[in-house]
Design an enzyme around this catalytic site. Sequence first.
Site, PDB file in Angstrom:
ATOM      1  N   ALA A 190       4.071 122.097 -72.867  1.00 22.92           N
ATOM      2  CA  ALA A 190       2.682 122.431 -73.197  1.00 22.92           C
ATOM      3  C   ALA A 190       1.848 121.229 -73.617  1.00 22.92           C
ATOM      4  O   ALA A 190       0.622 121.306 -73.637  1.00 22.92           O
ATOM      5  CB  ALA A 190       2.652 123.486 -74.304  1.00 22.92           C
TER       6      ALA A 190
ATOM      7  N   HIS B 134       8.555  90.179 -29.862  1.00 21.70           N
ATOM      8  CA  HIS B 134       7.499  89.405 -30.521  1.00 21.70           C
ATOM      9  C   HIS B 134       6.135  90.073 -30.403  1.00 21.70           C
ATOM     10  O   HIS B 134       5.738  90.494 -29.324  1.00 21.70           O
ATOM     11  CB  HIS B 134       7.340  87.999 -29.899  1.00 21.70           C
TER      12      HIS B 134
END
EC number: 2.7.7.23
Length: 455
Positions: free
Chosen positions: A9, A359
């Site tokens: 709470a 690449h």
Amino acid sequence: MIAVAILAAGKGTRMRSNLPKVLHQLGGKSLIERVLSSTQNLSPSRQIVIVGYSADQVRTEMQGWPNLEFVEQTEQLGTGHAVQQVLPVMEGFEGDLLVLNGDVPLLRPGTLQKMLATHQEHQNAATILTAQLPNPKGYGRVFCDAQMHLQEIIEDRDCTPAQRQNQRINAGVYCFRWSALAKVLPNLKAENDQKEYYLTDAVNYLDPVMVLDVDDYQEILGINDRKQLATAYKILQDRIKDDWLVAGVTIMDPDSITIDETVELGTDVIIEPQTHLRGDTKIDTGSRIGPGSLIENSHIGTNVQVLYSVISDSRVGDNSRIGPYTHLRGNVQIGEKCRVGNFVEMKKTTIGDRTNVAHLSYLGDATLGTQVNIGAGTITANYDGVNKHPTQIGDRTKTGANSVLVAPITLGANVTVAAGSTITKNVDDDVLVVARQRQSVLPGWRPISSKQTEK
């Protein structure tokens, strides 16, 4: 029969956050989820969450736990007041109630199982989890006899110097015989400086009450601020990595590596520094991950090497090499014995076995066959500004450097794409395709100088 009540709470003011404290994340789960998870081996018949601050938000975030019950503590008037809120919904319950704090996320399931077993074996009215702290300053001390029966709990400020030598403190975890607790809860009084109702006061009315020391005091760490949250994360990570080290995984620099609990690692996996493994990730036997890699919700096969790369929601086949500086995302499927190299990005792409993308390439919405070679700088132009379109590349096809494949497009098998080509139409099998303007040479040409343009 066992019921679980979780105190959730509080706002958590020291967190300095708009988010309720119990919803802060620790290793991919909220604090309260971790507390709930620690109780599941007990097979609780009821799971009650006591909410208060931002109650609706907590309910919403916990929708993944369909069996939870919520009761609301509209005013936060102490732990005893919080548990009083369950009285109406627990009417007629016969069994034990385990009370936990929603901000104590490191409790091990085995600790709670041991606590419940002790409670039931001795038919206690209450059992309190305690811890021996190296430095208990500021904590109330718990005193018990040689048989671990509770004698009294004394707040730190009320202890004599001799009593302060006692290192046993209350961990804030309780197991009650519900029928006994239900009788005394209405009698609690707020006779203290804070005008709050304390659950420890209920213990004074119960008998017998025993205490049980936790094996590792770090389990009872409560989270009140961001610093404690960071401490808890380190403890959690140390646990996870220690378990994997024992299981046959090499972790080369544990302090620089993070591994979620949900990750699965095979034997002889090597994790190099600055690597982070998250979510539903699985890494098979013999793979080497890192350094400098992030893998999330992905499956990495056997004997794979991943170097300085980011992989999410994807799969990499056995004996493949990824990186450095590769980004795979959004359901990429890499076959076996593939090479995906420097500065390559793939999204929603499948490549077959023995295919290389070495690449400087982007492949999106693409399907590549086996033994394909993608030249440096090859791009699939898959987006027309409105929709994404697919690219299909057949087995053993090769693209030259700086090629652009404008989707939707299909290249057949054994195709060679000349360097610098922009391919806009489908290509049949077994051909060389050249799609670029012929080079023009203009002899004797000179650019106009800036001085000439000023005239």
